[in-house]
Scaffold this active site. Structure first.
Site, PDB file in Angstrom:
ATOM      1  CD1 TRP A  68       3.546   3.894  15.007  1.00  0.00           C
ATOM      2  CD2 TRP A  68       3.367   5.165  16.819  1.00  0.00           C
ATOM      3  NE1 TRP A  68       3.921   5.164  14.653  1.00  0.00           N
ATOM      4  CE2 TRP A  68       3.822   5.971  15.751  1.00  0.00           C
ATOM      5  CE3 TRP A  68       3.184   5.771  18.066  1.00  0.00           C
ATOM      6  CZ2 TRP A  68       4.104   7.326  15.894  1.00  0.00           C
ATOM      7  CZ3 TRP A  68       3.473   7.125  18.207  1.00  0.00           C
ATOM      8  CH2 TRP A  68       3.920   7.890  17.127  1.00  0.00           C
ATOM      9  CG  ASP A  69       1.394  -1.619  11.463  1.00  0.00           C
ATOM     10  OD1 ASP A  69       2.586  -1.696  11.088  1.00  0.00           O
ATOM     11  OD2 ASP A  69       0.526  -2.448  11.143  1.00  0.00           O
ATOM     12  CG  ASN A 124       1.623  -1.593   7.639  1.00  0.00           C
ATOM     13  OD1 ASN A 124       2.395  -2.492   7.911  1.00  0.00           O
ATOM     14  ND2 ASN A 124       0.542  -1.345   8.347  1.00  0.00           N
ATOM     15  CG  ASP A 148       3.611  -8.538   9.308  1.00  0.00           C
ATOM     16  OD1 ASP A 148       3.314  -8.250  10.483  1.00  0.00           O
ATOM     17  OD2 ASP A 148       3.338  -7.811   8.336  1.00  0.00           O
TER      18      ASP A 148
HETATM   19  C1  DGJ Z   1       1.187  -4.982   9.498  1.00  0.00           C
HETATM   20  C2  DGJ Z   1       1.455  -5.533  10.875  1.00  0.00           C
HETATM   21  O1  DGJ Z   1       2.766  -6.001  10.956  1.00  0.00           O
HETATM   22  C3  DGJ Z   1       0.437  -6.624  11.161  1.00  0.00           C
HETATM   23  O2  DGJ Z   1       0.722  -7.219  12.388  1.00  0.00           O
HETATM   24  C4  DGJ Z   1      -0.929  -6.017  11.153  1.00  0.00           C
HETATM   25  O3  DGJ Z   1      -1.044  -5.099  12.194  1.00  0.00           O
HETATM   26  C5  DGJ Z   1      -1.182  -5.346   9.813  1.00  0.00           C
HETATM   27  N1  DGJ Z   1      -0.139  -4.439   9.457  1.00  0.00           N
HETATM   28  C6  DGJ Z   1      -2.490  -4.605   9.839  1.00  0.00           C
HETATM   29  O4  DGJ Z   1      -2.696  -3.867   8.708  1.00  0.00           O
END
Ligand code: DGJ
Length: 751
Positions: free
Chosen positions: A477-478, A480, A548
């Site tokens: 579950w991201d 961003n 990341d």
């Molecule tokens: C950010 C995440 O931390 C990454 O591992 C990856 O899932 C990317 N998003 C994908 O857009």
């Protein structure tokens, strides 16, 4: 009983294994603090722990110049009478006044710990583990009640606190701030330790000496953030990893928070922590209530490692939930750094097949499988499989991966929406926004309005349908981007400052519904790596994507800092390709694994491009990890050498089994030294009486020798071109396995 009460004097003494927390009702009816620290014996009266003394130029109450709130340690202080420090709460009343006077009414005690409505929290499995004390207070003028809840676990060194307001009147009151805890420590001889950073360098350890005034960390970004973790510790200047006094404050919350220490003019240190009052308010109509998140306050007089151990044990077993809580976590391969958005079914299956040969147990399909998502500009919100990439559909791919003998995991970013999406075209009103203002984007995307239950319902339905139609056993579950132009079209103008908290409640609600409906699914939380790696998330997702940044050397600092609060089982740690994608560094496959072993282990690279030799090495790594996995994920963790101290060239840590018969030590060196001095690693947590074999070493060592004389590291240095690279070159690392003498197996050997 962990709660002792003197009913005549209205004094309350909570005590855990080695901690006491004492407070009382003061003569003005409010609550005063008496003590927080190393466990004290109980006694009939503790009032001598608060000595009142009149001071020049203070404001005081009625005729008693010594009773100035500015001079007194308090339990949940307000602002507006005689205390000028940062208050724990503030309520604006219909007449414009911001003064409250919450006075004692009664107390309630109960075995165990009640759940917090709609919020994550620590819990008990057996009601004799802990006791909860609720103090009921009331402000007669506003008809508001306040319940302060304290839980103390019999055998742990934590006090868990939260606050609950209820409006019993008819008039609407507005909460301007409602912290979860406030603690007045009687001196200021502390260093404040915080876990701060940014994307790709989360939770680095920072320390500063307390000085007069306010020192604080906070998030205004809508998530707890990678900039600051919702944690702070106050340690004595001489406190080390292994000795000395330290207090920890950890907020079980994933949204905007604030944590601060105010040192006042009498050297009292007031710690406050909770929802960030900046840009926050909450309307409380007649009959409504407001519950704050909880803070877990921990105490150690055996250094930072002991404090961390307290958090690890509590969070691992009484915050994380579900069938994955105690289960060994599968070794996974994630396709993100292998393919990014550029994949099709064949490519994915090739990766899965090769990975399976090396022993990987779970294949995770990351971003890019839905809508028309060929880059990060489109399709968030369109949770329908992209038939151009996966023409046979998701169920077919999942089946094929399952047929290989692997579990299947899927990536979502449930809280987000791309402007370029079907969902946005249909529901532009579902976006967090302020009418008349332009939208800022982050990674080209907008944030869905999770304060709107209709939005949460829709996303639940989409996710549930996908989880129902295929055998998906893991969800990443991201999340961003941070929030901007924060507002909701479904809330009235007076409630706009409620949006960030309501949003997080919406996130928690979606998580709760999904884990209830799909209890077999292992959730891993993620937010551009570790931008929401907090205790709130751990309640729903027992592991999180730590960062990341997958470079082994960067990970030393990130994992070291993260381990201050969070257990190894919660830290996703992957071996990735070199040159590393985030910092371009080249490290050996051994070093990459030697760092990632200390977490929930996996790979994130294109296995189809690895040589046979590398694949063989990968297989050996996975075999070794599986053999030691339960110790690495659930053992007792000790930090030995810090990447934040002494120039940071060395890092070392170790895990020890509960029965102390086995331990694994990791040692890492960043830059090589010519002709180095002799190095001894002082180990911790071993049984002094126990005889151990150490992999790579002749003979046996007693635990006391390893802890006091240390393990002499071989430098491998001979000044020549050959040899010793693994032990002594740049980015070198070694992992040692200690086993009770006579128990070392060939497979257990590793260096
Ligand atoms: C950010 C995440 O931390 C990454 O591992 C990856 O899932 C990317 N998003 C994908 O857009």
């Amino acid at each position: 009983m962990p709660v002792m009460i003197n009913d005549d004097r209205l004094q309350f003494h909570l005590h855990g294994r080695n901690v006491s927390y004492i407070f009382h009702v003061m003569e003005n009816g409010q609550l005063g603090q008496l003590y927080f620290g190393k466990k004290l014996r109980n006694r009939a009266d503790f009032s001598h722990l608060s000595k009142k003394e009149a001071r020049v130029a203070s404001s005081y109450i009625e005729d008693d110049p010594s009773f100035s709130l500015d001079l007194i340690k308090q339990e949940y202080p307000g602002y507006g009478t005689s205390d000028y420090r940062e208050p724990a709460f503030q309520i604006e009343q219909p007449d414009g006044s911001r003064i409250s006077n919450f006075t004692y009414r009664s107390y309630e005690r109960m075995k165990g710990k009640p759940e917090l409505p709609d919020l994550p929290g620590t819990y008990v499995e057996d009601e004799d583990e802990a006791e909860t004390l609720v103090i009921h207070l009331e402000d007669a003028y506003t008809k508001l009640s306040l319940a302060l809840m304290y839980t103390v676990y019999h055998d742990r060194n934590v006090i868990v606190r939260s606050a609950y307001f209820k409006n019993h009147g008819d008039l609407t009151q507005e909460i301007k701030r409602a912290h979860s805890t406030s603690v007045d420590l009687p001196d200021a001889d502390y260093e404040m330790l915080q876990l701060s950073g940014s994307w790709s360098r989360e939770r680095h350890v920072h320390e500063r000496r307390l000085t007069p005034g306010v020192q604080s960390i906070q998030s205004t970004r809508g998530t707890s953030s990678s900039q600051h973790n919702p944690f702070l510790a106050l340690k004595r200047p001489m406190t080390t990893e292994h000795t000395g006094e330290v207090y920890g404050f950890s907020l079980v919350y994933s949204g905007n928070f604030s944590a601060q220490v105010e040192v006042d003019h009498y050297h009292t240190s007031r710690v406050t922590m909770g929802i960030n009052p900046f840009d926050f308010s909450w309307k409380l109509n007649g009959g409504e209530h407001f519950q704050t998140p909880e803070v877990v306050m921990a105490y150690s007089n055996e250094g930072l490692n002991e404090l961390s151990r307290t958090y690890h044990e509590l969070y691992r077993s009484r915050l994380a939930r579900g069938m994955w809580r105690d289960a060994e976590r599968p070794v996974l391969i994630n396709n993100w750094e292998a393919t990014y958005f550029d994949f099709d079914e064949e490519k994915l299956l090739n990766i899965a097949e090769k990975a399976k040969e090396t022993g990987v147990e779970l294949f995770v399909l990351d971003d890019g499988w839905f809508g028309k998502r060929n880059d990060d500009r489109t399709s968030l919100g369109d949770w329908f499989v992209d038939s151009a990439k996966l023409p046979n559909g998701l169920p077919s791919l999942v089946r094929q991966v399952n047929d290989l003998g692997m579990m299947f995991g899927l990536w979502f970013e449930p809280e987000m929406i791309s402007k370029e999406s079907e969902l946005y075209r249909k529901h532009p009103e579902w976006v967090i926004q302020v009418p008349g203002r332009s939208h800022s984007v982050g990674r080209h995307q907008l944030v869905l309005d999770f304060s709107n239950p209709e939005v949460v319902d829709y996303i639940y339905e989409r996710m549930a349908e996908l989880l129902n139609e295929s055998n998906i056993e893991y969800v990443k579950w991201d999340m961003n981007r941070y929030m901007t132009e924060v507002g909701s079209l479904q809330l009235n103008s007076e409630q706009q400052a409620e949006v960030p908290h309501r949003y997080i409640l919406g996130v928690y609600d979606l998580y709760e519904r999904l884990i209830a409906a799909f209890p077999h699914v292992l959730f891993e939380s993620c937010a551009s790596g570790g931008a929401r790696f907090d205790p709130g998330m751990l309640y729903y997702a027992p592991q999180g994507w730590t960062s990341d940044d997958t470079d082994a050397i960067e990970r030393l600092s990130i994992q070291y800092g993260t381990s201050m609060v969070y257990p190894l089982s919660s830290m996703g740690a992957h071996v990735s390709a070199v040159p590393n994608h985030q910092v371009k560094r080249v490290t050996t496959l051994d070093t990459r694994a030697n760092v990632a072993y200390f977490g929930a282990f996996g790979y994130e690279l294109d296995v189809t491009k690895m040589s046979d030799e590398e694949l063989h090495q990968m297989k050996q790594q996975i075999d070794w990890y599986k053999e030691n996995r339960s110790l690495l994920q659930y053992g007792t963790f000790y930090r030995l050498l810090s990447p934040f101290q002494n120039g940071g060239n060395e890092t070392s840590w170790m895990v020890v089994s509960e029965d102390q018969k086995k331990a694994i030590v990791g040692y890492y060196q960043i830059l090589a030294e010519p002709n180095p001095g002799f190095k001894r690693l002082l180990l911790h947590g071993l049984n002094p009486e126990q005889e151990y074999c150490v992999s790579g070493y002749e003979g046996t060592y007693f635990g006391d020798e390893l802890m006091s004389a240390g393990l002499q590291l071989s430098s491998g240095y001979d000044g020549s071109q050959t040899g010793g690279l693994e032990e002594s070159g740049d980015y070198s690392s070694q992992v040692f396995v200690l086993t009770k003498s006579g128990q070392l197996t060939d497979r257990g050997e590793k260096s």
